[in-house]
Write a protein that holds these residues in place. Sequence first.
Motif, short mmCIF file in Angstrom:
data_model
loop_
_atom_site.label_atom_id
_atom_site.label_comp_id
_atom_site.label_asym_id
_atom_site.label_seq_id
_atom_site.Cartn_x
_atom_site.Cartn_y
_atom_site.Cartn_z
N TYR A 11 -25.44 26.29 -20.26
CA TYR A 11 -25.77 25.06 -19.54
C TYR A 11 -25.86 25.37 -18.06
O TYR A 11 -24.96 26.02 -17.50
N ILE A 57 -29.92 25.19 -21.11
CA ILE A 57 -30.11 23.74 -21.19
C ILE A 57 -29.74 23.11 -19.86
O ILE A 57 -28.70 23.45 -19.28
N GLN A 68 -30.76 16.54 -24.50
CA GLN A 68 -30.31 17.92 -24.67
C GLN A 68 -30.56 18.39 -26.11
O GLN A 68 -30.99 19.52 -26.33
#
Length: 136
Positions: free
Chosen positions: A35, A56, A65
């Motif tokens: 992330y 992400i 997401q």
Amino acid sequence: MSEENFSRIANNLIATYGTNDPFKLAKYLNIQIVYLDYKAWLGLYSNINGVRTIFINNNLPKISQDGVCSHEVGHSFQPFKESVFMKEKFLFENNRIEREANVFAATLMFSRDIDESELTETDKMLLRNLEKYKLY
């Protein structure tokens, strides 16, 4: 590979692993998830020296997401030995590579129940765009 093959791959993964959660599928497929705090990018798939990673945007709401991760997992089935796919506003570009990943993502995302009362505007936009790629 055809777009139908990407829908078939997604359905086979759901049947094999008993889940349509793209993060769980990535784990089963040995794809790392990272992330990052992106300003514009939605996500990124990379396969460098056999290390498969999905990045992400952690600023996205949960359903978005999930959609981005589904799309990026779809890229992992495309026949490139080493690749990097970056998404800014290109998730829904109309080229073969993106269509295949979108068909895969639509198959995963629309095989689940989604509580529409909890969707953000970003989620709604992403799902509306993915819906165009449903094959069933």
